[in-house]
Design an enzyme around this catalytic site. Structure first.
Site, PDB file in Angstrom:
ATOM      1  N   HIS A  29      -6.711   3.259  -0.758  1.00 18.40           N
ATOM      2  CA  HIS A  29      -5.410   3.919  -0.696  1.00 18.40           C
ATOM      3  C   HIS A  29      -4.650   3.387   0.514  1.00 18.40           C
ATOM      4  O   HIS A  29      -5.249   2.870   1.463  1.00 18.40           O
ATOM      5  CB  HIS A  29      -5.587   5.428  -0.558  1.00 18.40           C
ATOM      6  CG  HIS A  29      -6.071   6.102  -1.791  1.00 18.40           C
ATOM      7  ND1 HIS A  29      -5.923   7.453  -1.995  1.00 18.40           N
ATOM      8  CD2 HIS A  29      -6.699   5.629  -2.897  1.00 18.40           C
ATOM      9  CE1 HIS A  29      -6.435   7.785  -3.160  1.00 18.40           C
ATOM     10  NE2 HIS A  29      -6.924   6.691  -3.724  1.00 18.40           N
ATOM     11  N   GLU A  78      -3.241   4.900   3.013  1.00 18.13           N
ATOM     12  CA  GLU A  78      -3.639   5.506   4.283  1.00 18.13           C
ATOM     13  C   GLU A  78      -4.956   4.931   4.789  1.00 18.13           C
ATOM     14  O   GLU A  78      -5.111   4.698   5.997  1.00 18.13           O
ATOM     15  CB  GLU A  78      -3.776   7.027   4.133  1.00 18.13           C
ATOM     16  CG  GLU A  78      -2.502   7.722   3.729  1.00 18.13           C
ATOM     17  CD  GLU A  78      -2.359   7.918   2.224  1.00 18.13           C
ATOM     18  OE1 GLU A  78      -1.725   8.902   1.834  1.00 18.13           O
ATOM     19  OE2 GLU A  78      -2.878   7.083   1.441  1.00 18.13           O
ATOM     20  N   CYS A 117      -3.542  12.408  -0.381  1.00 23.61           N
ATOM     21  CA  CYS A 117      -4.497  13.091  -1.249  1.00 23.61           C
ATOM     22  C   CYS A 117      -5.583  13.748  -0.387  1.00 23.61           C
ATOM     23  O   CYS A 117      -5.592  13.624   0.842  1.00 23.61           O
ATOM     24  CB  CYS A 117      -5.117  12.094  -2.229  1.00 23.61           C
ATOM     25  SG  CYS A 117      -6.243  10.907  -1.454  1.00 23.61           S
ATOM     26  N   CYS A 151      -7.648  11.075   1.660  1.00 19.96           N
ATOM     27  CA  CYS A 151      -6.896  10.520   2.785  1.00 19.96           C
ATOM     28  C   CYS A 151      -6.629  11.576   3.848  1.00 19.96           C
ATOM     29  O   CYS A 151      -6.664  11.274   5.047  1.00 19.96           O
ATOM     30  CB  CYS A 151      -5.607   9.889   2.290  1.00 19.96           C
ATOM     31  SG  CYS A 151      -5.915   8.404   1.284  1.00 19.96           S
TER      32      CYS A 151
END
Length: 171
Positions: free
Chosen positions: A57, A59, A87, A90
């Site tokens: 992801h 992040e 999410c 993260c």
């Protein structure tokens, strides 16, 4: 370090540039930058499809880059700018990295770990809480996501049409 609205806007625009990289690769277009003392020390964009790794992801990529830049897993005195509400995974990583400040653009109604579904970054049961600001360039951040999903629907229509053409030679 508190940043002016002008500075925050600049950094979110940099996160949007990262999201654009994902969009160009047909990845969910989320972008992130981590800033310390006015300098971007980590960048990331979604790369799950390209890497075949579920944890790639925006992040997570930005945190990894910032850790390498700082030579430390603790990202104290930093601000994370991300186009979409982080999410659950993260959000957990943000807390574990001790990032004290998060600014996100648009909310994430299906997977949000900051406000929408869970409040991981502000949960008093956890040992690290994060100052959260929301809604910076929200329309721009939501728009790039809408573009991605619109393009996905168009790709599906084209694929269905091609399959139909191949299966019906008399059309």
């Amino acid at each position: 370090m508190p940043y002016s609205l002008e500075e925050q806007t600049y950094f979110m625009q940099e996160a949007l540039k990262e999201a654009e990289k994902s969009l160009q690769k047909a990845e969910i277009p989320i972008g992130c930058v981590i800033v310390k003392d006015g300098e971007i020390i980590g960048r990331g964009h979604n790369a799950r499809e390209e890497s075949n790794q579920a944890i790639m992801h925006a992040e997570m990529m930005a945190i990894n880059e910032a850790n390498a830049h700082e030579g430390n897993w603790r990202l104290l005195d930093t601000t994370l700018f991300v186009t979409i509400e982080p999410c659950v995974m993260c959000s957990g990583a943000i807390g574990l990295a001790r990032i004290p400040h998060v600014i996100y653009g648009a909310s994430n109604q299906k997977f949000g770990g900051v406000d929408s579904l869970y409040q991981i970054l502000t949960d008093e049961r956890l040992n690290h809480r994060v100052q959260v600001e929301r809604g910076l360039l929200a329309a721009d951040c939501a728009n790039i996501m809408q573009t991605f999903f619109r393009q996905g629907r168009e790709r599906k229509k084209i694929a269905k049409h091609l399959i139909k053409e191949q299966s019906d030679p008399f059309d």
